[in-house]
Motif scaffolding. Structure first.
Motif, PDB file in Angstrom:
ATOM      1  N   GLU A   6      12.920  10.669   2.524  1.00 23.61           N
ATOM      2  CA  GLU A   6      11.553  11.184   2.623  1.00 23.61           C
ATOM      3  C   GLU A   6      10.634  10.579   1.572  1.00 23.61           C
ATOM      4  O   GLU A   6       9.404  10.616   1.723  1.00 23.61           O
ATOM      5  N   LEU A   7      11.210   9.990   0.522  1.00 26.03           N
ATOM      6  CA  LEU A   7      10.400   9.406  -0.550  1.00 26.03           C
ATOM      7  C   LEU A   7       9.959   7.983  -0.238  1.00 26.03           C
ATOM      8  O   LEU A   7       9.173   7.410  -1.002  1.00 26.03           O
ATOM      9  N   ILE A   8      10.436   7.419   0.866  1.00 25.64           N
ATOM     10  CA  ILE A   8      10.111   6.033   1.208  1.00 25.64           C
ATOM     11  C   ILE A   8       9.040   6.034   2.294  1.00 25.64           C
ATOM     12  O   ILE A   8       9.163   6.733   3.316  1.00 25.64           O
ATOM     13  N   PHE A   9       7.988   5.228   2.089  1.00 25.52           N
ATOM     14  CA  PHE A   9       6.953   5.103   3.101  1.00 25.52           C
ATOM     15  C   PHE A   9       7.539   4.489   4.373  1.00 25.52           C
ATOM     16  O   PHE A   9       8.442   3.659   4.327  1.00 25.52           O
ATOM     17  N   GLU A  10       6.975   4.918   5.492  1.00 24.72           N
ATOM     18  CA  GLU A  10       7.490   4.443   6.774  1.00 24.72           C
ATOM     19  C   GLU A  10       7.322   2.936   6.919  1.00 24.72           C
ATOM     20  O   GLU A  10       8.168   2.263   7.511  1.00 24.72           O
ATOM     21  N   ASP A  11       6.223   2.390   6.367  1.00 19.63           N
ATOM     22  CA  ASP A  11       6.004   0.948   6.473  1.00 19.63           C
ATOM     23  C   ASP A  11       7.038   0.146   5.679  1.00 19.63           C
ATOM     24  O   ASP A  11       7.287  -1.027   5.977  1.00 19.63           O
ATOM     25  N   PHE A  12       7.645   0.815   4.663  1.00 16.80           N
ATOM     26  CA  PHE A  12       8.604   0.120   3.817  1.00 16.80           C
ATOM     27  C   PHE A  12      10.052   0.485   4.161  1.00 16.80           C
ATOM     28  O   PHE A  12      10.979   0.026   3.502  1.00 16.80           O
TER      29      PHE A  12
END
Length: 851
Positions: free
Chosen positions: A520-526
């Motif tokens: 959940e801490l990672i952006f979807e684009d990344f």
């Protein structure tokens, strides 16, 4: 044999194999696509930020084997179709793929080989006992008896067997131990090269593939090293499928196999090979499609990475810190209790054999340089120097000369540590060390040749020996630096490869359930470039990297095994040398007018070249002294029971004991050819002592004449020349002499004449016996003796039958004591010569020599 495969691998079972392979490839494809994006991120980041280790001191050439072939020769192959041994011509090109031809002529004509072997995953065996031990465990639930013989009988005591856990086995044999050692080195080099099938220059595809395979096996509960991580990606994937598929098929098919143990083993090997080939064909096509799909997206992913690199790195550090807080305490506790006490032991087990191997590489290179210097000092011509330099250029790829280096590393033993850290076998580390040793040897050779070329251009060829000595010392110093750097990197990677899987296996049960919440801490684009599983492994790696670095650094500070400190290795210490690396390779044979190097004859055609262009061969042909190479065509070996067990020493014996290897040779002179056309008959006749002096003054010579002579076989030969030769023969005692009349008849009589004479003699004997019997019937013995003597006198007189010949042959048995014969001590002259004239000849032995 095909019926056995088709009966146990029907359509339904083949469909099951296809479905199982498709499922495994689907699982692997998902992991590979994720790891491909991560590997692309790491590659672009490294490119932008730079960095890296110490610069190599030695030069590196890209395509060392261009225009070369490794080896070619003949050996015997066992054909399973007819269970016979046949001779095959084997060619090993620079791709290290073994090709078998019916004959050398078929290879030179460019025909397709009978068999092509990709040696990845194979193991080279040199004894039937070792092979028997492996195949006796091939079928489940069967305990073979100790000493159980295999299903093949080797045609000699020097076998060479290529064994594979899944694919077909290949059986060869040679006739001498010398051949076996050379072939063993060549085959091992083929296996070593083909196992190293993942290109290191692919900074995205290769790490993505290796990480995907490792994660896929870890998901199945298989941690640690994997000894079947060898070959190209499709081959590794086929091994990955067979790892779980083969035991299942073996448990189902094995009990249904019929026949004796050897027959069931043979049938199972055929079935396993058929399954492996089916799986390999599927993995090849599906992997190629997978890579093509990922490469199609690479451009867009690369553009996104370069745009958002800073934000991606910041996001990664943030998530890694959260994972580190969870994992690091557990990792440090495990490290202190179960890893740190064993790091020094693992490192020492790796360092000793590996360092001895690299030291042997240095010694082999030094010995080759000494040999070249000796030849230069002894006044060898420039053509010889060209030959030596050509052979030196291929030193790293000469399996026989490098075998002593490879054997040092093969002594690597992790016994006791393998079970603890789940190391399947040390073969992974041995193979990697041997590849590095070969690279360092080639770098040293290439650097020396470039330095020598530069020195010859600037200083000339006046003092060649001193120039070579200076270049040699310079190269050896750089080799010591590079050898230390390469070994330290190898030790660090090997320790990580042993310890990290063990720590992941111990930490995963407690840490893996907590990892999903960090997504959940990672952006979807990344999310394509940052995976929680990879971040978790990086935290574990960082926790143990410090201890591993310190262990290797301590070994370097203590100068153990000739390891240097990092501060001693200068970065870009010789910029002028690295400029030489851009120069093309030197053709030493052309420069110094040398001939083709050792073993150049018999190489294969250069790919893409014309029919006249041939490869130079790295390893020479096997040819024993005095023993020809008869295996030029497809020969069949006789039955095993008919093959004598000959020692190699017998085959390597003196040539004088064996006669010419090629059989009778044609004459080289004109006289020899004339003698074959016009045969010569020699008649050796004795000459009286008083006439020898006259003959020796000029009687020797050849005179033209015409006539015919009747040979012993009844054929008449035309005589054109008569040569008179006077030689001295020792006189024999008259007691040992044979009847002169008999000798003359043997000299001039033909077989037909002798047969007629023998019939006449028998008739004369018969008449004499009848007269004797008539005389015996009388009353007076004296009358009998007189009649007998009269009969003998009549036989001595001229009669139609040749009685003189009879009396000369049988005088000892039918002569009366009252008859006064000639004195034995006085030799009597012989009359009636060859042409009927009265001729006196000394009664010594007469010999007839027919040529």
């Amino acid at each position: 044999m095909g019926d056995v495969v088709s009966s146990h691998l029907d359509e339904s079972r083949q469909e099951m194999i296809t479905a199982r392979t498709r499922d495994v490839m689907k699982e692997f494809s998902d992991v590979f696509e994720q790891q491909y994006s991560v590997a692309l991120f790491n590659s672009v980041r490294f490119e932008i930020e730079g960095g890296g280790g110490t610069q190599s001191q030695l030069l590196h050439r890209k395509d060392a084997l261009a225009g070369r072939s490794i080896f070619s020769g003949s050996l015997f192959q066992y054909l399973e179709e007819n269970r016979k041994w046949r001779n095959r011509f084997v060619a090993v090109p620079n791709s290290y793929t073994i090709s078998l031809y019916e004959s050398k002529t078929a290879h030179e004509r460019g025909l397709h080989p009978k068999v092509t072997i990709n040696c990845a995953g194979y193991k080279v065996l040199t004894s039937m006992e070792e092979y028997t031990e492996l195949i006796n465990t091939s079928l489940p639930g069967i305990k073979a008896k100790a000493g159980n013989s295999p299903f093949i009988k080797c045609a000699s005591q020097f076998p060479l067997i290529l064994w594979h856990p899944y694919a077909r086995h290949h059986y060869f044999c040679v006739m001498t131990e010398k051949e076996q050692n050379k072939w063993h080195a060549v085959l091992q080099d083929c296996v070593r090269h083909r196992n190293n099938g993942l290109p290191e220059d692919c900074t995205v595809q290769t790490p993505a593939f290796t990480d995907a395979v490792r994660l896929h096996r870890q998901a199945k509960g298989h941690y640690g090293t994997w000894d079947m991580m060898c070959g190209t990606p499709p081959q590794i994937l086929a091994n990955l499928v067979m790892e779980t598929l083969q035991p299942e098929l073996r448990s189902v098919i094995g009990p249904r196999l019929k026949g004796k143990l050897q027959q069931r083993q043979r049938d199972w090997m055929l079935i396993s090979d058929a399954v492996y080939r089916q799986v390999l064909s599927q993995t090849t096509g599906q992997y190629d499609a997978l890579v093509e799909g990922c490469e199609a997206q690479r451009a867009s992913l690369d553009a996104r990475l370069r745009t958002d690199m800073d934000q991606i790195i910041t996001s990664k550090e943030h998530v890694s810190s959260k994972i580190r807080a969870l994992v690091l305490p557990k990792a440090e506790q495990l490290l202190q209790a179960s890893v740190q006490p064993y790091i020094s032991s693992i490192l020492e087990a790796l360092m000793e054999p590996t360092s001895r191997g690299f030291s042997e590489v240095r010694d082999v290179f030094f010995k080759e340089m000494v040999d070249i210097s000796k030849n230069s000092l002894n006044g060898a011509g420039k053509d010889k120097l060209g030959d030596h330099m050509e052979r030196l250029s291929m030193l790293a790829f000469h399996p026989v000369k490098m075998q002593s280096c490879y054997e040092k590393v093969e002594q690597l033993n992790l016994e006791g540590l393998q079970q603890r850290f789940d190391v399947a076998s040390p073969s992974v580390f041995i193979s990697r060390a041997q590849i590095l040793m070969r690279e360092q040897m080639d770098n040293a050779v290439y650097t020396f040749m470039q330095l020598l070329q530069q020195s010859l251009e600037t200083q000339g060829e006046e003092d060649m020996c001193k120039t070579m000595q200076r270049c040699q010392d310079r190269v050896l110093k750089k080799y010591d630096y590079d050898s230390s750097t390469v070994r330290k990197k190898f030790f660090r990677e090997s320790l990580l490869q042993i310890i990290i899987p063990y720590m992941l296996q111990q930490l995963s049960p407690s840490c893996s359930p907590e990892l999903p919440r960090f997504e959940e801490l990672i952006f979807e684009d990344f999310s394509r470039f940052l995976l929680v599983e990879n971040l978790f492994e990086e935290v574990v790696l960082q926790s143990v990297s410090k201890d591993i670095m310190m262990a290797v650094k301590d070994a370097a500070l203590q100068r153990r095994h000739n390891l240097y400190r990092d501060s001693m290795i200068l970065t870009n210490s010789d910029p002028n040398l690295h400029l030489l690396g851009e120069n093309p390779q030197v053709d030493w044979a052309a420069r110094f007018g040398g001939d083709e190097p050792e073993g150049s004859v018999g190489g294969g055609r250069v790919e893409g070249g014309g029919s006249g262009s041939r490869r130079r061969q790295v390893v020479s042909m096997i040819q024993l002294d005095g023993v020809p190479l008869p295996f030029e065509s497809c020969l069949e070996v006789p039955g095993v029971e008919l093959i004598p067990e000959e020692d190699a020493e017998m085959l390597e014996g003196d040539e004088e004991d064996r006669g010419p290897p090629g059989g009778p040779k044609s004459p080289d002179s004109v006289d020899g050819i004339r003698d074959l056309i016009n045969p010569v008959v020699e008649l050796v006749l004795p000459v009286p002592q008083e006439s020898r002096s006259d003959a020796s003054n000029g009687s020797n010579g050849t005179e033209p004449t015409t006539g015919t002579v009747t040979m012993q076989d009844g054929l008449q030969e035309h005589v054109t020349h008569v040569t008179t030769t006077v030689e001295d023969f020792p006189r024999k005692s008259p007691r040992d002499k044979t009847s002169p009349q008999t000798i003359l008849q043997q000299l001039v009589g033909s077989r037909k004449q002798e047969a007629d004479e023998e019939r006449q003699e028998e008739a004369a004997i018969k008449n004499a016996i009848e007269e004797i019997e008539t005389a015996v019937q009388g009353d007076e013995r004296e009358r009998t003796a007189e009649v007998f003597a009269a009969d003998l006198d009549d036989e001595s007189s001229p009669r139609p039958a040749p009685a003189s010949d009879f009396s000369s042959r049988y005088d000892s048995g039918f002569q009366s004591q009252s008859n006064e014969g000639p004195d034995e001590d006085e030799p009597q002259p012989i009359t009636n010569g060859l042409n009927g004239e009265d001729k006196v000849v000394d009664p010594v032995e007469v010999e007839v020599v027919l040529a």
